[in-house]
Enzyme design. Structure first.
Site, PDB file in Angstrom:
ATOM      1  N   GLU A  83     -76.695   1.979  25.625  1.00 46.78           N
ATOM      2  CA  GLU A  83     -76.567   0.769  26.432  1.00 46.78           C
ATOM      3  C   GLU A  83     -77.808   0.572  27.305  1.00 46.78           C
ATOM      4  O   GLU A  83     -77.845  -0.299  28.159  1.00 46.78           O
ATOM      5  CB  GLU A  83     -75.318   0.813  27.307  1.00 46.78           C
ATOM      6  CG  GLU A  83     -75.308   1.861  28.389  1.00 46.78           C
ATOM      7  CD  GLU A  83     -74.238   1.615  29.441  1.00 46.78           C
ATOM      8  OE1 GLU A  83     -74.473   0.793  30.334  1.00 46.78           O
ATOM      9  OE2 GLU A  83     -73.166   2.244  29.355  1.00 46.78           O
ATOM     10  N   CYS A 117     -70.581   2.632  27.426  1.00 47.85           N
ATOM     11  CA  CYS A 117     -70.643   4.039  27.002  1.00 47.85           C
ATOM     12  C   CYS A 117     -70.037   4.289  25.624  1.00 47.85           C
ATOM     13  O   CYS A 117     -69.989   5.435  25.172  1.00 47.85           O
ATOM     14  CB  CYS A 117     -69.938   4.924  28.031  1.00 47.85           C
ATOM     15  SG  CYS A 117     -70.585   4.718  29.700  1.00 47.85           S
ATOM     16  N   HIS A 247     -64.708  11.257  27.701  1.00 46.92           N
ATOM     17  CA  HIS A 247     -65.918  10.624  28.223  1.00 46.92           C
ATOM     18  C   HIS A 247     -65.971  10.942  29.714  1.00 46.92           C
ATOM     19  O   HIS A 247     -64.977  10.799  30.418  1.00 46.92           O
ATOM     20  CB  HIS A 247     -65.874   9.112  27.983  1.00 46.92           C
ATOM     21  CG  HIS A 247     -66.912   8.381  28.772  1.00 46.92           C
ATOM     22  ND1 HIS A 247     -68.255   8.675  28.666  1.00 46.92           N
ATOM     23  CD2 HIS A 247     -66.814   7.387  29.705  1.00 46.92           C
ATOM     24  CE1 HIS A 247     -68.935   7.891  29.493  1.00 46.92           C
ATOM     25  NE2 HIS A 247     -68.082   7.110  30.134  1.00 46.92           N
TER      26      HIS A 247
END
Length: 461
Positions: A83, A117, A247
């Site tokens: 990103e 993400c 994550h």
């Protein structure tokens, strides 16, 4: 048809420059423990002017190729998740093609995937699906997750980080995808986004983002449990996962998220919840979904109940995210790399459940089965090649003042052209063989060099 498709090999690169969170707390005038306990972070890696997502990708890929003796001609698909916007049109993948062009291999499918993400997971699933499909040409897939997470001065800055991870995808893997055990949750929310294209910094609603993360987790877990129960004819609970990898924007959220799964098991009356835990959860059984996300009491009780499970199933995944910080697309896979680093001798036959989240929002929960393959594509060899302990020890700690100074320079350089990077004092911190950014010319074209094995500065891509 290819069988046992999954991850054959992995390598990780993160910058050798870092700042201790405890020192950052003192520098920022934050209360003691705000970053180390409140966020659960120990250290933060960051790029100096010599490094970016492209140079980190070069380093992860070339290291994997060298250590596993992979010829670039053996790669048929290359997918990048990131990103960190270097260019609004030209993909990071095209920069990496320089490694393949010199070998005469331009027949490589795939481009970049971008959504906060989550892009690395999209890239990984694309490669796995390709190898499992009729389109597969027999060559390996290669996935790169690369990001530099930076924030404006303020409370979000300590949740930065930087890294690149390379994963080789193919059949007969030691890390196999249980393809039927996959569940996603996609929605439209403004929890974290980057609408200002002149700035690298995001617009963040931290409280909303945490709630969106937990909502996506609930949804994915519910769907994964349902799919498992349809396939296997029995219930699924956290007991069916040997390890759970999240994550990791910051460790405190990982702790809350795992505890949330136990609350889900309680609501489903799953066997993972014993009578003592049921008694503690019962006062919260009638909360609405929204109330459950806002209840601090539930959060506290859940984490108390979850602690022994967390220590066994999650804690071994936390080393790199706590030491390097939030690596955006690479965060989930750095957590998985931590598990391999810590437990590589005991992972054969184990199931690992992965949870990927990207703001905006996108999320997928999927399951991996680990096998005891022979080298070079074995769990123990992946641990050896990554050398996580060695890389962490070799880092150079910056004082917070120098970190802030570097952030200001990078802020100034974002989107800039016509500059040559300063090598003095920084190039020495890079290991021999490391790629780095040399210059950006008047047409915004980026040029990279490679530090020689003898420490000399050589021309590169």
């Amino acid at each position: 048809m290819a069988k046992n498709v999954g991850i054959l090999a992995m390598d990780i690169y993160f910058p050798p420059t870092c700042v201790q969170q405890e020192a950052l707390e003192a520098h920022d005038g934050a209360s003691k423990g705000k970053y180390t306990i409140g966020l659960g972070q120990d250290c933060l890696a960051f790029c100096t002017e010599l490094e970016d997502v492209i140079s980190m990708s070069f380093n992860a890929v070339t290291s994997l190729f060298e250590k596993y003796k992979i010829d670039p001609n053996q790669i048929g698909r290359l997918e990048v998740g990131s990103e960190t916007v270097i260019d609004k049109s030209k993909s990071i993948k095209t920069f990496l093609m320089q490694l393949f062009e010199k070998c005469g291999n331009t027949d490589v499918e795939g481009v970049d995937s971008t959504n906060a993400c989550y892009g690395g997971t999209a890239a990984l699933l694309n490669c796995v699906n390709w190898v499992e499909s009729n389109s597969w040409d027999g060559r390996y897939g290669l996935v790169i997750c690369t990001d530099s997470a930076v924030y404006a001065e303020g409370p979000a800055r300590p949740t930065g980080g930087a890294a690149a991870i390379a994963m080789l995808i193919g059949p007969d893997a030691p890390i196999v995808f249980e393809s039927k055990l996959r569940a996603s949750h996609m929605a439209h929310v403004y929890d974290f986004y980057k609408p200002n294209l002149a700035s690298e910094y995001p617009v963040v609603d931290g409280k909303l983002s945490q709630t969106c993360y937990l909502m996506a987790l609930d949804s994915c877990y519910k769907h994964l449990c349902n799919k498992f129960e349809k396939i296997e004819g029995k219930e699924f609970s956290i007991n069916d996962a040997d390890y759970i990898v999240f994550h990791s924007p910051y460790n405190k959220l990982v702790q809350k998220s795992f505890a949330r799964l136990l609350y889900n098991d309680f609501l489903r009356n799953a066997s993972s919840i014993d009578e003592a835990a049921k008694e503690k959860f019962t006062p919260y059984s009638s909360l609405t979904l929204d109330e459950s996300y806002q209840s601090r009491d539930l959060e506290k009780v859940s984490q108390q109940i979850a602690k022994p499970f967390y220590d066994a199933k999650v804690q071994p995944t936390t080393l790199i995210p706590k030491e390097v910080g939030n690596m955006y697309t690479a965060s989930l896979y750095a957590a998985f790399a931590s598990l391999i680093h810590k437990k590589h001798n005991d992972l054969a036959g184990k199931r690992v459940v992965m949870f990927s989240y990207g703001s905006g929002s996108t999320a997928t929960m999927f399951s991996l089965r680990l096998n005891d393959n022979k080298p070079p594509f074995s769990i123990s060899n992946i641990a050896s090649v990554m050398d996580v302990g060695g890389k962490l020890k070799a880092r150079h700690e910056y004082a917070p003042e120098k970190f802030v100074e570097t952030m200001k320079l990078m802020e100034h350089r974002y989107g800039a052209k016509d500059f040559v990077t300063t090598k003095e004092g920084i190039i020495d911190l890079l290991a021999p063989g490391t790629y780095y950014l040399k210059e950006v010319d008047s047409l915004y074209r980026r040029f990279y060099g490679k530090k020689g094995e003898d420490g000399s500065v050589a021309n590169g891509h």
